[in-house]
Write a protein that holds these residues in place. Structure first.
Motif, mmCIF file in Angstrom:
data_model
loop_
_atom_site.group_PDB
_atom_site.id
_atom_site.type_symbol
_atom_site.label_atom_id
_atom_site.label_comp_id
_atom_site.label_asym_id
_atom_site.label_seq_id
_atom_site.Cartn_x
_atom_site.Cartn_y
_atom_site.Cartn_z
ATOM 1 N N LEU A 33 -12.021 -7.504 5.858
ATOM 2 C CA LEU A 33 -11.336 -6.745 4.810
ATOM 3 C C LEU A 33 -11.415 -7.532 3.516
ATOM 4 C CD1 LEU A 33 -9.482 -4.491 3.707
ATOM 5 C CD2 LEU A 33 -7.522 -5.828 4.550
ATOM 6 N N VAL A 34 -11.869 -6.867 2.463
ATOM 7 C CA VAL A 34 -12.029 -7.490 1.146
ATOM 8 C C VAL A 34 -11.224 -6.685 0.131
ATOM 9 C CG1 VAL A 34 -13.672 -8.160 -0.659
ATOM 10 C CG2 VAL A 34 -14.384 -8.184 1.755
ATOM 11 N N VAL A 35 -10.355 -7.331 -0.635
ATOM 12 C CA VAL A 35 -9.616 -6.651 -1.697
ATOM 13 C C VAL A 35 -10.235 -7.029 -3.041
ATOM 14 C CG1 VAL A 35 -7.409 -6.378 -2.878
ATOM 15 C CG2 VAL A 35 -7.482 -6.473 -0.381
ATOM 16 N N ALA A 36 -10.674 -6.023 -3.764
ATOM 17 C CA ALA A 36 -11.337 -6.251 -5.051
ATOM 18 C C ALA A 36 -10.915 -5.163 -6.042
ATOM 19 C CB ALA A 36 -12.849 -6.325 -4.858
ATOM 20 N N ALA A 61 -11.193 -2.793 -0.182
ATOM 21 C CA ALA A 61 -10.034 -2.039 -0.650
ATOM 22 C C ALA A 61 -9.832 -2.337 -2.132
ATOM 23 C CB ALA A 61 -8.784 -2.430 0.125
ATOM 24 N N ARG A 62 -9.607 -1.307 -2.887
ATOM 25 C CA ARG A 62 -9.172 -1.526 -4.269
ATOM 26 C C ARG A 62 -7.725 -2.026 -4.240
ATOM 27 N NH1 ARG A 62 -8.320 3.017 -9.046
ATOM 28 N NH2 ARG A 62 -7.930 1.527 -10.734
ATOM 29 N N HIS A 63 -7.359 -2.837 -5.194
ATOM 30 C CA HIS A 63 -5.984 -3.334 -5.281
ATOM 31 C C HIS A 63 -5.006 -2.193 -5.554
ATOM 32 C CE1 HIS A 63 -5.933 -2.629 -9.595
ATOM 33 N NE2 HIS A 63 -7.162 -3.122 -9.611
ATOM 34 N N GLY A 64 -3.725 -2.461 -5.382
ATOM 35 C CA GLY A 64 -2.688 -1.477 -5.658
ATOM 36 C C GLY A 64 -2.511 -1.222 -7.151
ATOM 37 N N ARG A 65 -1.740 -0.214 -7.448
ATOM 38 C CA ARG A 65 -1.568 0.244 -8.827
ATOM 39 C C ARG A 65 -0.829 -0.776 -9.685
ATOM 40 N NH1 ARG A 65 1.939 5.512 -10.492
ATOM 41 N NH2 ARG A 65 3.504 3.895 -10.885
ATOM 42 N N PRO A 89 -6.194 3.675 -6.086
ATOM 43 C CA PRO A 89 -5.552 2.395 -5.785
ATOM 44 C C PRO A 89 -5.330 2.226 -4.285
ATOM 45 C CG PRO A 89 -4.480 3.449 -7.643
ATOM 46 C CD PRO A 89 -5.424 4.464 -7.056
ATOM 47 N N ALA A 90 -5.739 1.080 -3.761
ATOM 48 C CA ALA A 90 -5.619 0.727 -2.333
ATOM 49 C C ALA A 90 -6.482 1.598 -1.429
ATOM 50 C CB ALA A 90 -4.170 0.741 -1.879
ATOM 51 N N ALA A 91 -7.393 2.394 -2.001
ATOM 52 C CA ALA A 91 -8.311 3.181 -1.176
ATOM 53 C C ALA A 91 -9.405 2.281 -0.614
ATOM 54 C CB ALA A 91 -8.918 4.318 -1.989
ATOM 55 N N LEU A 92 -10.041 2.746 0.459
ATOM 56 C CA LEU A 92 -10.986 1.939 1.220
ATOM 57 C C LEU A 92 -12.415 2.460 1.120
ATOM 58 C CD1 LEU A 92 -8.859 1.610 4.481
ATOM 59 C CD2 LEU A 92 -8.921 0.044 2.535
ATOM 60 N N VAL A 93 -13.351 1.511 1.181
ATOM 61 C CA VAL A 93 -14.780 1.800 1.248
ATOM 62 C C VAL A 93 -15.328 0.976 2.413
ATOM 63 C CG1 VAL A 93 -16.991 1.684 0.033
ATOM 64 C CG2 VAL A 93 -14.887 2.139 -1.252
ATOM 65 N N ARG A 94 -15.996 1.624 3.358
ATOM 66 C CA ARG A 94 -16.446 0.907 4.559
ATOM 67 C C ARG A 94 -17.966 0.889 4.651
ATOM 68 N NH1 ARG A 94 -13.966 2.991 9.918
ATOM 69 N NH2 ARG A 94 -15.672 4.494 9.897
ATOM 70 N N PHE A 95 -18.502 -0.324 4.787
ATOM 71 C CA PHE A 95 -19.935 -0.525 4.959
ATOM 72 C C PHE A 95 -20.218 -1.038 6.369
ATOM 73 C CE2 PHE A 95 -19.483 -1.068 0.342
ATOM 74 C CZ PHE A 95 -20.480 -0.217 -0.119
ATOM 75 N N ARG A 96 -21.355 -0.599 6.915
ATOM 76 C CA ARG A 96 -21.850 -1.113 8.191
ATOM 77 C C ARG A 96 -23.146 -1.874 7.930
ATOM 78 N NH1 ARG A 96 -23.544 3.483 11.657
ATOM 79 N NH2 ARG A 96 -25.438 3.331 10.415
ATOM 80 N N LEU A 97 -23.196 -3.111 8.393
ATOM 81 C CA LEU A 97 -24.395 -3.928 8.294
ATOM 82 C C LEU A 97 -24.978 -4.061 9.688
ATOM 83 C CD1 LEU A 97 -22.432 -4.710 5.895
ATOM 84 C CD2 LEU A 97 -23.592 -6.906 5.848
ATOM 85 N N LEU A 128 -10.333 -12.156 5.991
ATOM 86 C CA LEU A 128 -9.915 -11.542 4.729
ATOM 87 C C LEU A 128 -10.567 -12.286 3.574
ATOM 88 C CD1 LEU A 128 -6.060 -11.261 5.380
ATOM 89 C CD2 LEU A 128 -7.804 -9.518 5.820
ATOM 90 N N TRP A 129 -11.070 -11.528 2.609
ATOM 91 C CA TRP A 129 -11.584 -12.085 1.363
ATOM 92 C C TRP A 129 -10.898 -11.341 0.224
ATOM 93 C CZ3 TRP A 129 -16.271 -15.227 0.392
ATOM 94 C CH2 TRP A 129 -16.756 -15.848 1.552
ATOM 95 N N CYS A 130 -10.786 -12.006 -0.935
ATOM 96 C CA CYS A 130 -10.000 -11.403 -2.013
ATOM 97 C C CYS A 130 -10.436 -11.927 -3.372
ATOM 98 C CB CYS A 130 -8.525 -11.714 -1.776
ATOM 99 S SG CYS A 130 -7.378 -10.913 -2.910
ATOM 100 N N SER A 131 -10.368 -11.070 -4.353
ATOM 101 C CA SER A 131 -10.460 -11.490 -5.746
ATOM 102 C C SER A 131 -9.285 -12.414 -6.055
ATOM 103 C CB SER A 131 -10.382 -10.257 -6.658
ATOM 104 O OG SER A 131 -10.009 -10.606 -7.975
ATOM 105 N N PRO A 132 -9.492 -13.427 -6.910
ATOM 106 C CA PRO A 132 -8.377 -14.310 -7.251
ATOM 107 C C PRO A 132 -7.415 -13.727 -8.266
ATOM 108 C CG PRO A 132 -10.348 -15.000 -8.413
ATOM 109 C CD PRO A 132 -10.759 -13.879 -7.495
ATOM 110 N N MET A 133 -7.677 -12.520 -8.763
ATOM 111 C CA MET A 133 -6.793 -11.926 -9.757
ATOM 112 C C MET A 133 -5.468 -11.535 -9.114
ATOM 113 S SD MET A 133 -9.444 -9.817 -12.176
ATOM 114 C CE MET A 133 -8.404 -10.095 -13.625
ATOM 115 N N LEU A 134 -4.395 -11.632 -9.892
ATOM 116 C CA LEU A 134 -3.040 -11.465 -9.366
ATOM 117 C C LEU A 134 -2.864 -10.145 -8.643
ATOM 118 C CD1 LEU A 134 -0.112 -12.438 -9.096
ATOM 119 C CD2 LEU A 134 0.324 -11.499 -11.390
ATOM 120 N N ARG A 135 -3.324 -9.055 -9.214
ATOM 121 C CA ARG A 135 -3.108 -7.747 -8.598
ATOM 122 C C ARG A 135 -3.811 -7.625 -7.239
ATOM 123 N NH1 ARG A 135 -6.252 -7.144 -13.274
ATOM 124 N NH2 ARG A 135 -8.268 -6.068 -13.096
#
Length: 205
Positions: A144-147, A8-12, A176-184, A52-59
């Protein structure tokens, strides 16, 4: 064994609302971003990711916090999920840059990335590395990964074997907050959905 990774992209933020390059500038999400984070949490509560995984950036952290609270999960923060540093373009819109810099970037955003900024090929390497690690660590699970916008588009090109320097042309938008889904599965990575609002993702399951 099937593993699903949803990015997921972060919010606006205030700068994203004005279409300014934010990159390494650590801005918070704005009021609209807060609403987007809440919608992401509502979607995540129904999707029930295992991790859950996430970028450490505040947004990014502010975007994943409502989902983490709803799920009772602690996000794994990884610096390799941070956005690119855009160098001389930080805080500026494309039209505010020197015309020669903007034109070169538009023609080849990898070879002629913004002066003083991170090499997009190096960013693709680091995000691909952590993407592989997530897949191995959570085999058979949903994650779910937010980047970030550019980072996710570079990753998408890398795992699908598309030219990195075409990421802006082939993947022109990620909301913003849109999703991209991968299947492994069976040693391959497939793209199941791209730039889908969280409220609509379940219709594509």
């Amino acid at each position: 064994m099937r593993t699903t990774i949803v990015l997921a992209r972060h919010g606006r933020t205030e700068w994203h609302h004005g279409n300014r390059y934010t990159g390494s500038t650590d801005l918070p999400i704005d009021e609209v971003g807060v609403q987007q984070a809440q919608r992401l949490a509502e979607w995540a509560a129904g999707y029930a990711p295992d991790a859950l995984w996430c970028s450490p950036m505040l947004r990014a952290r502010q975007t994943i916090e409502p989902a983490a609270a709803a799920l009772g999960l602690e996000p794994t923060l990884d610096a390799r999920l941070r956005e690119l540093d855009f160098g001389s373009a930080e805080g500026k819109m494309l039209g505010e840059l020197p015309p020669a810099v903007a034109k070169a970037f538009q023609l080849d955003p990898v070879r002629d990335h913004f002066p003083g900024g991170e090499d997009p090929a190096a960013a693709a390497d680091r995000v691909h590395e952590v993407f592989d690690e997530i897949g191995r660590a959570h085999a058979g699970q949903k994650v779910l990964v937010v980047a970030h916008n550019t980072l996710i588009r570079l990753l998408t090109c890398r795992v699908l074997g598309l030219p990195l320097n075409d990421y802006r042309r082939l993947l022109p938008a990620l909301g913003p907050a849109a999703l991209v889904r991968f299947r492994l599965q069976d040693g391959t990575v497939g793209l199941e959905a791209y730039n889908v609002p969280a409220v609509r993702m379940e219709t594509l399951a």
